[in-house]
Design an enzyme around this catalytic site. Structure first.
Site, PDB file in Angstrom:
ATOM      1  N   ARG A  13       0.837  -1.211   0.000  1.00 35.99           N
ATOM      2  CA  ARG A  13       0.000   0.000   0.000  1.00 35.99           C
ATOM      3  C   ARG A  13       0.869   1.257   0.000  1.00 35.99           C
ATOM      4  O   ARG A  13       0.990   1.942  -1.001  1.00 35.99           O
ATOM      5  CB  ARG A  13      -0.949  -0.042   1.213  1.00 35.99           C
ATOM      6  CG  ARG A  13      -2.080   0.965   1.152  1.00 35.99           C
ATOM      7  CD  ARG A  13      -1.705   2.366   1.536  1.00 35.99           C
ATOM      8  NE  ARG A  13      -1.118   2.454   2.877  1.00 35.99           N
ATOM      9  CZ  ARG A  13      -0.559   3.557   3.353  1.00 35.99           C
ATOM     10  NH1 ARG A  13      -0.507   4.656   2.625  1.00 35.99           N
ATOM     11  NH2 ARG A  13      -0.021   3.580   4.564  1.00 35.99           N
ATOM     12  N   ASP A  14       1.540   1.523   1.109  1.00 36.48           N
ATOM     13  CA  ASP A  14       2.316   2.772   1.188  1.00 36.48           C
ATOM     14  C   ASP A  14       3.496   2.722   0.218  1.00 36.48           C
ATOM     15  O   ASP A  14       3.896   3.734  -0.348  1.00 36.48           O
ATOM     16  CB  ASP A  14       2.820   2.981   2.627  1.00 36.48           C
ATOM     17  CG  ASP A  14       3.045   4.436   2.978  1.00 36.48           C
ATOM     18  OD1 ASP A  14       2.965   5.285   2.076  1.00 36.48           O
ATOM     19  OD2 ASP A  14       3.307   4.718   4.152  1.00 36.48           O
ATOM     20  N   HIS A 219       4.725   4.567  12.712  1.00 35.35           N
ATOM     21  CA  HIS A 219       4.852   4.423  11.246  1.00 35.35           C
ATOM     22  C   HIS A 219       5.841   5.495  10.785  1.00 35.35           C
ATOM     23  O   HIS A 219       5.492   6.680  10.738  1.00 35.35           O
ATOM     24  CB  HIS A 219       3.456   4.623  10.647  1.00 35.35           C
ATOM     25  CG  HIS A 219       3.376   4.684   9.168  1.00 35.35           C
ATOM     26  ND1 HIS A 219       2.849   3.659   8.405  1.00 35.35           N
ATOM     27  CD2 HIS A 219       3.715   5.651   8.275  1.00 35.35           C
ATOM     28  CE1 HIS A 219       2.861   3.998   7.126  1.00 35.35           C
ATOM     29  NE2 HIS A 219       3.384   5.207   7.015  1.00 35.35           N
ATOM     30  N   HIS A 221       8.777   7.221   8.262  1.00 37.65           N
ATOM     31  CA  HIS A 221       9.462   7.375   6.982  1.00 37.65           C
ATOM     32  C   HIS A 221      10.893   7.793   7.331  1.00 37.65           C
ATOM     33  O   HIS A 221      11.126   8.437   8.361  1.00 37.65           O
ATOM     34  CB  HIS A 221       8.736   8.400   6.115  1.00 37.65           C
ATOM     35  CG  HIS A 221       7.402   7.884   5.608  1.00 37.65           C
ATOM     36  ND1 HIS A 221       7.166   7.589   4.305  1.00 37.65           N
ATOM     37  CD2 HIS A 221       6.256   7.582   6.272  1.00 37.65           C
ATOM     38  CE1 HIS A 221       5.925   7.135   4.169  1.00 37.65           C
ATOM     39  NE2 HIS A 221       5.350   7.128   5.358  1.00 37.65           N
ATOM     40  N   CYS A 252       3.716   9.108   0.759  1.00 37.84           N
ATOM     41  CA  CYS A 252       2.372   9.549   0.400  1.00 37.84           C
ATOM     42  C   CYS A 252       2.473  10.586  -0.719  1.00 37.84           C
ATOM     43  O   CYS A 252       3.157  11.601  -0.565  1.00 37.84           O
ATOM     44  CB  CYS A 252       1.699  10.175   1.621  1.00 37.84           C
ATOM     45  SG  CYS A 252       0.094  10.868   1.220  1.00 37.84           S
ATOM     46  N   ASN A 265       9.410   4.744   3.277  1.00 32.37           N
ATOM     47  CA  ASN A 265       9.196   4.266   4.646  1.00 32.37           C
ATOM     48  C   ASN A 265      10.497   3.655   5.176  1.00 32.37           C
ATOM     49  O   ASN A 265      11.378   3.259   4.411  1.00 32.37           O
ATOM     50  CB  ASN A 265       8.138   3.167   4.649  1.00 32.37           C
ATOM     51  CG  ASN A 265       6.759   3.696   4.351  1.00 32.37           C
ATOM     52  OD1 ASN A 265       6.492   4.168   3.256  1.00 32.37           O
ATOM     53  ND2 ASN A 265       5.886   3.633   5.333  1.00 32.37           N
TER      54      ASN A 265
HETATM   55  P1  HMG Z   1     -13.356  13.712  -3.122  1.00 33.41           P
HETATM   56  O1  HMG Z   1     -12.982  14.013  -4.534  1.00 33.41           O
HETATM   57  O2  HMG Z   1     -13.632  14.850  -2.202  1.00 33.41           O
HETATM   58  O3  HMG Z   1     -14.570  12.665  -3.074  1.00 33.41           O
HETATM   59  O4  HMG Z   1     -12.202  12.813  -2.540  1.00 33.41           O
HETATM   60  P2  HMG Z   1     -16.125  12.854  -3.271  1.00 33.41           P
HETATM   61  O5  HMG Z   1     -16.790  12.242  -2.096  1.00 33.41           O
HETATM   62  O6  HMG Z   1     -16.444  14.273  -3.642  1.00 33.41           O
HETATM   63  O7  HMG Z   1     -16.402  11.925  -4.555  1.00 33.41           O
HETATM   64  C1  HMG Z   1     -15.853  12.223  -5.838  1.00 33.41           C
HETATM   65  C2  HMG Z   1     -15.841  10.943  -6.670  1.00 33.41           C
HETATM   66  O8  HMG Z   1     -14.969   9.980  -6.077  1.00 33.41           O
HETATM   67  C3  HMG Z   1     -17.216  10.271  -6.751  1.00 33.41           C
HETATM   68  O9  HMG Z   1     -17.303   9.640  -8.013  1.00 33.41           O
HETATM   69  C4  HMG Z   1     -17.141   9.223  -5.686  1.00 33.41           C
HETATM   70  O10 HMG Z   1     -18.012   8.132  -5.925  1.00 33.41           O
HETATM   71  C5  HMG Z   1     -15.692   8.783  -5.803  1.00 33.41           C
HETATM   72  P3  HMG Z   1     -18.211  10.207  -9.197  1.00 33.41           P
HETATM   73  O11 HMG Z   1     -19.591  10.287  -8.627  1.00 33.41           O
HETATM   74  O12 HMG Z   1     -17.643  11.584  -9.485  1.00 33.41           O
HETATM   75  O13 HMG Z   1     -18.001   9.239 -10.301  1.00 33.41           O
HETATM   76  N1  HMG Z   1     -15.184   8.178  -4.537  1.00 33.41           N
HETATM   77  C6  HMG Z   1     -14.587   6.983  -4.463  1.00 33.41           C
HETATM   78  N2  HMG Z   1     -14.268   6.060  -5.398  1.00 33.41           N
HETATM   79  C7  HMG Z   1     -13.665   4.945  -4.964  1.00 33.41           C
HETATM   80  N3  HMG Z   1     -13.352   4.709  -3.666  1.00 33.41           N
HETATM   81  C8  HMG Z   1     -13.651   5.602  -2.713  1.00 33.41           C
HETATM   82  C9  HMG Z   1     -14.293   6.796  -3.102  1.00 33.41           C
HETATM   83  N4  HMG Z   1     -14.720   7.879  -2.422  1.00 33.41           N
HETATM   84  C10 HMG Z   1     -15.270   8.719  -3.305  1.00 33.41           C
HETATM   85  N5  HMG Z   1     -13.325   5.343  -1.442  1.00 33.41           N
HETATM   86  C11 HMG Z   1     -11.409  11.078  -1.065  1.00 33.41           C
HETATM   87  C12 HMG Z   1     -12.221  12.378  -1.188  1.00 33.41           C
HETATM   88  C13 HMG Z   1     -11.204  10.824   0.414  1.00 33.41           C
HETATM   89  C14 HMG Z   1     -12.199   9.960  -1.717  1.00 33.41           C
HETATM   90  C15 HMG Z   1     -10.057  11.282  -1.790  1.00 33.41           C
HETATM   91  O14 HMG Z   1      -9.472  12.437  -1.295  1.00 33.41           O
HETATM   92  C16 HMG Z   1      -9.120  10.126  -1.613  1.00 33.41           C
HETATM   93  O15 HMG Z   1      -9.377   9.024  -2.120  1.00 33.41           O
HETATM   94  N6  HMG Z   1      -7.967  10.352  -0.935  1.00 33.41           N
HETATM   95  C17 HMG Z   1      -7.022   9.317  -0.668  1.00 33.41           C
HETATM   96  C18 HMG Z   1      -5.612   9.830  -0.748  1.00 33.41           C
HETATM   97  C19 HMG Z   1      -4.659   8.739  -0.369  1.00 33.41           C
HETATM   98  O16 HMG Z   1      -4.926   7.563  -0.556  1.00 33.41           O
HETATM   99  N7  HMG Z   1      -3.476   9.138   0.179  1.00 33.41           N
HETATM  100  C20 HMG Z   1      -2.484   8.194   0.582  1.00 33.41           C
HETATM  101  C21 HMG Z   1      -2.835   7.406   1.810  1.00 33.41           C
HETATM  102  S1  HMG Z   1      -2.529   8.253   3.345  1.00 33.41           S
HETATM  103  C22 HMG Z   1      -0.828   8.067   3.620  1.00 33.41           C
HETATM  104  O17 HMG Z   1      -0.114   7.632   2.766  1.00 33.41           O
HETATM  105  C23 HMG Z   1      -0.282   8.378   4.989  1.00 33.41           C
HETATM  106  C24 HMG Z   1       0.000   7.123   5.806  1.00 33.41           C
HETATM  107  O18 HMG Z   1       0.927   6.274   5.149  1.00 33.41           O
HETATM  108  C25 HMG Z   1       0.556   7.501   7.198  1.00 33.41           C
HETATM  109  C26 HMG Z   1       1.759   8.469   7.130  1.00 33.41           C
HETATM  110  O19 HMG Z   1       2.780   8.129   6.510  1.00 33.41           O
HETATM  111  O20 HMG Z   1       1.631   9.528   7.716  1.00 33.41           O
HETATM  112  C27 HMG Z   1      -1.281   6.312   6.041  1.00 33.41           C
HETATM  113 MG    MG Z   2       3.080   6.468   5.249  1.00 34.12          MG
END
Ligand code: HMG
Ligand code: MG
Length: 305
Positions: A13-14, A219, A221, A252, A265
């Site tokens: 994932r990450d 967690h 990096h 991320c 990471n």
């Molecule tokens: P948004 O654009 O505000 O979503 O994104 P929305 O609710 O307005 O919906 C827009 C469209 O997205 C719609 O589709 C929804 O159905 C669809 P449309 O009607 O236009 O065809 N949608 C989805 N589709 C699939 N799966 C879903 C989903 N939700 C809505 N779950 C949202 C808001 C949260 C969805 C978006 O910002 C997002 O997906 N963000 C994820 C970003 C991400 O994955 N970042 C990396 C992970 S975090 C990280 O790495 C940190 C970590 O490792 C810890 C650390 O290191 O600190 C964990």
């Molecule tokens: Mg991370």
């Protein structure tokens, strides 16, 4: 008997979420991702974060989460946990559907994610911290109803790429609110590898005032090579659960700035060695871990740290 420390490998994932698409615009093949997970299954890690059910518009590299789960059906070793990120109810729907399609509870844990920095939260999830927590409430309740456990990530626990230093009290406040929502464990993410012994210890001291050590995960990096000292500080303060990513993959995409790509990471190979050196034990077989790291490096074309 040495005390056992729990290891989660987050590389599928990450590790992979920040990988660029291939020249023809295609993602890393799903079969390659499955090969990485299968290699990690043989390492004896306690948990593998296999993918995320986020918007494919936001993270195109992991748009094949459902297909990956189908490929992994029937392979999870007994006693191992599979987890996946979900940002909202739609993500949880997709996770539950993947389990149904797999014909088993392939994914045991749903991991929600927020931040201690408002700017990062908005850039990563299009929502401020309070909005993310509102989204999580039904997700956590439903995950529990479906027999899943839950993890709540807090990003930017030391510093934010946009806001700079984050105060320990801000992290503790988000941790308290996540606990109130009922998450089973809280994972503290040093998203840009800014921590050193002193800042990590100060952050942990504030969080330990509100969350017991056995519900915390760290967690890290490893941007500046200081992750090892942060692991040692956390072990001294009673933490017994850590995340790593084989071959040090990761980062991320929404923590990247124009000047800096989000850093990798802490490598799981290094993490396990640090933990063993401190007199603890893990369930991980180092030889199998080295093989998994080779596969991860091969898939991404990266050089191992
Ligand atoms: P948004 O654009 O505000 O979503 O994104 P929305 O609710 O307005 O919906 C827009 C469209 O997205 C719609 O589709 C929804 O159905 C669809 P449309 O009607 O236009 O065809 N949608 C989805 N589709 C699939 N799966 C879903 C989903 N939700 C809505 N779950 C949202 C808001 C949260 C969805 C978006 O910002 C997002 O997906 N963000 C994820 C970003 C991400 O994955 N970042 C990396 C992970 S975090 C990280 O790495 C940190 C970590 O490792 C810890 C650390 O290191 O600190 C964990
Ligand atoms: Mg991370």
């Amino acid at each position: 008997m040495p005390e056992r420390v729990r290891i989660t490998d987050v590389s599928p994932r990450d590790g992979l979420q920040n990988e660029p698409m291939r020249e023809d615009g295609s993602p890393i093949p799903t079969a390659d991702k499955a090969e990485l997970v299968r290699a990690l299954e043989r390492t004896g890690v306690d948990e593998i974060e296999i993918t995320s059910f986020v918007s494919p518009e936001w993270v195109p590299q992991l748009g094949d989460a459902a297909e990956l789960c189908t490929m992994l059906a029937g392979t999870k070793p007994a006693g191992m946990t599979f987890s996946a990120l979900v940002p909202n109810s739609k993500g949880l729907d997709h996770l539950l559907q993947a389990n149904q399609d797999a014909g088993e509870r392939l994914i045991d844990k749903a991991s929600v994610f927020t931040a201690a920095s408002e700017t990062f939260s908005r850039k990563n999830t299009n929502a401020d911290i309070a909005e993310t927590l509102t989204r999580f409430k039904p997700v956590i309740a439903r995950a529990h109803e479906e027999g899943l456990t839950t993890r709540g990530y807090i990003s930017c626990v030391i510093a934010c790429p946009f806001e700079g230093i984050i105060l320990p009290e801000a992290v503790a406040d988000v941790a308290r609110r996540l606990l109130e929502l009922g998450v089973d464990e809280i994972d503290l993410g040093d998203t840009i590898g800014a921590g050193v012994t002193e800042t990590t210890a100060a952050m942990l001291a504030a969080v330990l005032d509100v969350v017991p050590a056995d519900r915390l995960v760290l967690h890290l990096h490893d941007t500046f090579g200081r992750a090892a000292e942060c692991v040692r500080a956390a072990l001294d303060m009673g933490l017994r659960s850590f995340d790593g990513s084989v071959a040090g993959l990761g980062g991320c995409p929404y923590a990247s700035t124009d000047a800096n790509r989000a850093p990798g990471n802490l490598a799981t190979e290094s993490l396990v060695r640090i933990i063993l050196d401190q007199g603890f034990t893990t369930g991980v077989d180092l030889e199998s871990l080295a093989k998994a790291a080779d596969i991860a490096a091969g898939i991404t074309g990266r050089i191992k740290p």
